[in-house]
Motif scaffolding. Sequence first.
Motif, PDB file in Angstrom:
ATOM      1  N   GLY A 269       0.675  -1.329  -0.051  1.00  0.00           N
ATOM      2  CA  GLY A 269      -0.076  -0.025  -0.119  1.00  0.00           C
ATOM      3  C   GLY A 269       0.813   1.367  -0.052  1.00  0.00           C
ATOM      4  O   GLY A 269       0.636   1.996  -0.820  1.00  0.00           O
ATOM      5  N   GLY A 270       1.482   1.308   1.209  1.00  0.00           N
ATOM      6  CA  GLY A 270       2.590   2.570   1.149  1.00  0.00           C
ATOM      7  C   GLY A 270       1.743   3.803   1.682  1.00  0.00           C
ATOM      8  O   GLY A 270       1.861   4.955   1.506  1.00  0.00           O
ATOM      9  N   TYR A 271       1.130   3.437   2.714  1.00  0.00           N
ATOM     10  CA  TYR A 271       0.271   4.473   3.536  1.00  0.00           C
ATOM     11  C   TYR A 271       1.004   5.337   4.255  1.00  0.00           C
ATOM     12  O   TYR A 271       2.524   4.664   4.734  1.00  0.00           O
ATOM     13  N   GLU A 272       0.779   6.688   4.398  1.00  0.00           N
ATOM     14  CA  GLU A 272       1.706   7.405   5.012  1.00  0.00           C
ATOM     15  C   GLU A 272       2.234   7.116   6.627  1.00  0.00           C
ATOM     16  O   GLU A 272       3.154   7.313   6.820  1.00  0.00           O
ATOM     17  N   VAL A 273       1.271   6.433   7.288  1.00  0.00           N
ATOM     18  CA  VAL A 273       1.580   5.945   8.415  1.00  0.00           C
ATOM     19  C   VAL A 273       2.781   4.903   8.698  1.00  0.00           C
ATOM     20  O   VAL A 273       3.376   4.955   9.602  1.00  0.00           O
ATOM     21  N   THR A 274       2.994   4.057   7.640  1.00  0.00           N
ATOM     22  CA  THR A 274       4.067   3.301   7.642  1.00  0.00           C
ATOM     23  C   THR A 274       5.393   3.802   7.772  1.00  0.00           C
ATOM     24  O   THR A 274       6.365   3.109   8.036  1.00  0.00           O
ATOM     25  N   GLU A 275       5.541   4.990   7.343  1.00  0.00           N
ATOM     26  CA  GLU A 275       6.819   5.606   7.531  1.00  0.00           C
ATOM     27  C   GLU A 275       6.924   6.178   8.944  1.00  0.00           C
ATOM     28  O   GLU A 275       8.112   6.680   9.517  1.00  0.00           O
ATOM     29  N   ILE A 276       5.876   6.852   9.417  1.00  0.00           N
ATOM     30  CA  ILE A 276       6.026   7.333  10.769  1.00  0.00           C
ATOM     31  C   ILE A 276       6.051   6.251  11.888  1.00  0.00           C
ATOM     32  O   ILE A 276       6.762   6.754  12.970  1.00  0.00           O
ATOM     33  N   ILE A 277       5.475   5.038  11.926  1.00  0.00           N
ATOM     34  CA  ILE A 277       5.813   4.098  13.021  1.00  0.00           C
ATOM     35  C   ILE A 277       7.264   3.608  13.027  1.00  0.00           C
ATOM     36  O   ILE A 277       7.964   3.872  12.234  1.00  0.00           O
ATOM     37  N   HIS A 278       7.574   3.145  14.162  1.00  0.00           N
ATOM     38  CA  HIS A 278       8.790   2.881  14.411  1.00  0.00           C
ATOM     39  C   HIS A 278       8.763   1.364  14.934  1.00  0.00           C
ATOM     40  O   HIS A 278       8.185   0.850  15.758  1.00  0.00           O
ATOM     41  N   PRO A 279       9.456   0.344  14.194  1.00  0.00           N
ATOM     42  CA  PRO A 279      10.358   0.881  12.901  1.00  0.00           C
ATOM     43  C   PRO A 279       9.545   1.058  11.992  1.00  0.00           C
ATOM     44  O   PRO A 279       8.449   0.520  11.830  1.00  0.00           O
ATOM     45  N   GLY A 280       9.887   1.642  10.767  1.00  0.00           N
ATOM     46  CA  GLY A 280       9.181   1.957   9.598  1.00  0.00           C
ATOM     47  C   GLY A 280       9.015   0.678   8.922  1.00  0.00           C
ATOM     48  O   GLY A 280       9.822  -0.125   8.910  1.00  0.00           O
ATOM     49  N   LEU A 281       7.867   0.565   8.164  1.00  0.00           N
ATOM     50  CA  LEU A 281       7.166  -0.623   7.471  1.00  0.00           C
ATOM     51  C   LEU A 281       7.807  -0.650   6.020  1.00  0.00           C
ATOM     52  O   LEU A 281       7.718   0.213   5.343  1.00  0.00           O
ATOM     53  N   THR A 282       8.594  -1.910   5.809  1.00  0.00           N
ATOM     54  CA  THR A 282       8.849  -2.152   4.431  1.00  0.00           C
ATOM     55  C   THR A 282       7.717  -2.459   3.817  1.00  0.00           C
ATOM     56  O   THR A 282       6.748  -3.328   4.193  1.00  0.00           O
ATOM     57  N   THR A 283       7.257  -1.827   2.570  1.00  0.00           N
ATOM     58  CA  THR A 283       6.113  -2.132   1.986  1.00  0.00           C
ATOM     59  C   THR A 283       6.144  -1.917   0.483  1.00  0.00           C
ATOM     60  O   THR A 283       7.148  -1.247  -0.183  1.00  0.00           O
ATOM     61  N   ALA A 284       5.083  -2.335  -0.352  1.00  0.00           N
ATOM     62  CA  ALA A 284       5.085  -2.305  -1.791  1.00  0.00           C
ATOM     63  C   ALA A 284       4.102  -0.830  -1.896  1.00  0.00           C
ATOM     64  O   ALA A 284       3.002  -1.003  -1.628  1.00  0.00           O
ATOM     65  N   LYS A 285       4.573   0.189  -2.359  1.00  0.00           N
ATOM     66  CA  LYS A 285       3.714   1.275  -2.333  1.00  0.00           C
ATOM     67  C   LYS A 285       3.023   1.273  -3.595  1.00  0.00           C
ATOM     68  O   LYS A 285       3.596   1.329  -4.829  1.00  0.00           O
ATOM     69  N   PHE A 286       1.612   1.602  -3.674  1.00  0.00           N
ATOM     70  CA  PHE A 286       0.965   1.969  -4.759  1.00  0.00           C
ATOM     71  C   PHE A 286       0.692   3.613  -4.814  1.00  0.00           C
ATOM     72  O   PHE A 286       0.637   3.996  -3.688  1.00  0.00           O
ATOM     73  N   PHE A 287       0.564   4.114  -5.955  1.00  0.00           N
ATOM     74  CA  PHE A 287       0.363   5.465  -6.189  1.00  0.00           C
ATOM     75  C   PHE A 287      -1.002   5.822  -6.499  1.00  0.00           C
ATOM     76  O   PHE A 287      -1.539   5.966  -7.553  1.00  0.00           O
ATOM     77  N   TYR A 288      -1.864   5.984  -5.295  1.00  0.00           N
ATOM     78  CA  TYR A 288      -3.359   5.806  -5.483  1.00  0.00           C
ATOM     79  C   TYR A 288      -3.669   7.186  -6.013  1.00  0.00           C
ATOM     80  O   TYR A 288      -4.762   7.205  -6.748  1.00  0.00           O
ATOM     81  N   LYS A 289      -3.352   8.429  -5.702  1.00  0.00           N
ATOM     82  CA  LYS A 289      -3.577   9.585  -6.077  1.00  0.00           C
ATOM     83  C   LYS A 289      -3.211   9.697  -7.512  1.00  0.00           C
ATOM     84  O   LYS A 289      -4.160  10.362  -8.276  1.00  0.00           O
ATOM     85  N   GLU A 290      -2.233   9.315  -7.922  1.00  0.00           N
ATOM     86  CA  GLU A 290      -1.789   9.472  -9.319  1.00  0.00           C
ATOM     87  C   GLU A 290      -2.870   8.425 -10.143  1.00  0.00           C
ATOM     88  O   GLU A 290      -3.220   8.816 -11.402  1.00  0.00           O
ATOM     89  N   ALA A 291      -3.178   7.175  -9.663  1.00  0.00           N
ATOM     90  CA  ALA A 291      -4.153   6.261 -10.177  1.00  0.00           C
ATOM     91  C   ALA A 291      -5.591   7.060 -10.363  1.00  0.00           C
ATOM     92  O   ALA A 291      -6.172   6.872 -11.184  1.00  0.00           O
ATOM     93  N   GLY A 292      -5.911   7.740  -9.340  1.00  0.00           N
ATOM     94  CA  GLY A 292      -7.396   8.381  -9.563  1.00  0.00           C
ATOM     95  C   GLY A 292      -7.219   9.588 -10.330  1.00  0.00           C
ATOM     96  O   GLY A 292      -8.178   9.719 -11.032  1.00  0.00           O
ATOM     97  N   LYS A 293      -6.183  10.307 -10.812  1.00  0.00           N
ATOM     98  CA  LYS A 293      -6.028  11.229 -11.763  1.00  0.00           C
ATOM     99  C   LYS A 293      -5.992  10.528 -13.168  1.00  0.00           C
ATOM    100  O   LYS A 293      -6.840  11.052 -14.194  1.00  0.00           O
ATOM    101  N   LYS A 294      -5.323   9.362 -13.345  1.00  0.00           N
ATOM    102  CA  LYS A 294      -5.455   8.730 -14.512  1.00  0.00           C
ATOM    103  C   LYS A 294      -6.928   7.953 -14.695  1.00  0.00           C
ATOM    104  O   LYS A 294      -7.395   8.188 -16.090  1.00  0.00           O
ATOM    105  N   ALA A 295      -7.462   7.759 -13.503  1.00  0.00           N
ATOM    106  CA  ALA A 295      -8.728   7.258 -13.705  1.00  0.00           C
ATOM    107  C   ALA A 295      -9.925   8.358 -14.206  1.00  0.00           C
ATOM    108  O   ALA A 295     -10.911   8.130 -14.977  1.00  0.00           O
ATOM    109  N   ALA A 296      -9.679   9.500 -13.924  1.00  0.00           N
ATOM    110  CA  ALA A 296     -10.494  10.622 -14.152  1.00  0.00           C
ATOM    111  C   ALA A 296     -10.302  11.004 -15.831  1.00  0.00           C
ATOM    112  O   ALA A 296     -11.308  11.098 -16.480  1.00  0.00           O
ATOM    113  N   GLU A 297      -9.109  10.933 -16.217  1.00  0.00           N
ATOM    114  CA  GLU A 297      -8.738  11.124 -17.540  1.00  0.00           C
ATOM    115  C   GLU A 297      -9.436   9.986 -18.682  1.00  0.00           C
ATOM    116  O   GLU A 297      -9.838  10.385 -19.490  1.00  0.00           O
TER     117      GLU A 297
END
Length: 332
Positions: A269-297
């Motif tokens: 996912g790559g949620y913002e909270v995964t960077e804030i928690i300790h230790p930070g979470l290793t994750t597969a980040k998806f670009f949801y906002k960019e995907a939303g923009k492309k969906a609108a187009e």
Amino acid sequence: MVSTISDIAKIAGVAKSTVSRYLNGGSVSEETKKKIQSAIEETDYSPNPFAQSLKAKKTNIIGTVVPRLDSYAASQTLIGIDEQLKKANFQMLISNTSQKIEREIESIYSFAKQKMAGIILLATEITDLHLQAFADVNVPVLLIGQEHKDLHSLIHDDYHAGYKIGEYILEKGHRKIAYLGVTEKDIAVGVKRKKGFQMALEGRKDCEVRYYETEFNIPSAQSAAYKIINEFKPTIVVCATDNIALGVHKVAYVMGLTIPKDLSVTGFGGYEVTEIIHPGLTTAKFFYKEAGKKAAENIIDLINEKQLDQLTISKFEIIERESVDNLLKGTL
């Protein structure tokens, strides 16, 4: 004070229906046009675009069906959709269905009755009822998050993200592995992520892997985590979403385990909270906002009957943080 059609009609000395007809491009005499326009300028009246759209043959409103609003992925996707639609002079109307399929179906029919120009569905599952509704309403439809051969879809690259996470944990030396997934009714999260992960581990006879299932929420993930840790004692729990990983993270803390020394954890996912928690979470980040923009187009292209690929795939990135121990350190 906000002026209304009634105010315009009173000042111009005409009926409300005449003002409405003028605002919607109907037939009005030149003399009456001048009176109405003068009244509009006098009151600084601004037509309600939503109300106007509902009266028009073709609206500029996109109906967006969302399974839940309390989701980082959904909220970021909606932000992207909204920003891009506004740039193109479209508007978004949201229907939250609280993860109830019957409400999704109702929303599709309701949006069609309200003359939406198009419908975007942030989908978790596509049933025969969905397909029947799409056929009945005859409105351009775009799926986000799920793929269907008969519909235009925008998906995240769940399979390859799963594969890369699998490769990553193998490179870190993990061989006793728990995968905590979700229902396979959700093809993207429940099937494709797991299949990609399984493919990365295929043929590895030196690995012991067990697969578990939970729900998308943190409390359910916590219950599953207690069972996994007590019964299996893996070196790592690979979680199908970041929320599930957060549940595992909390259980490890409660049980007195240190991440990543005693237990490693990854998510998707790559949620913002995964960077804030300790230790930070290793994750597969998806670009949801960019995907939303492309969906609108994409939905605008469908509305304008432009050529569009049946499937659009959004990118991902592996974000390496501190939640995965390198069990091979010192062995090379």
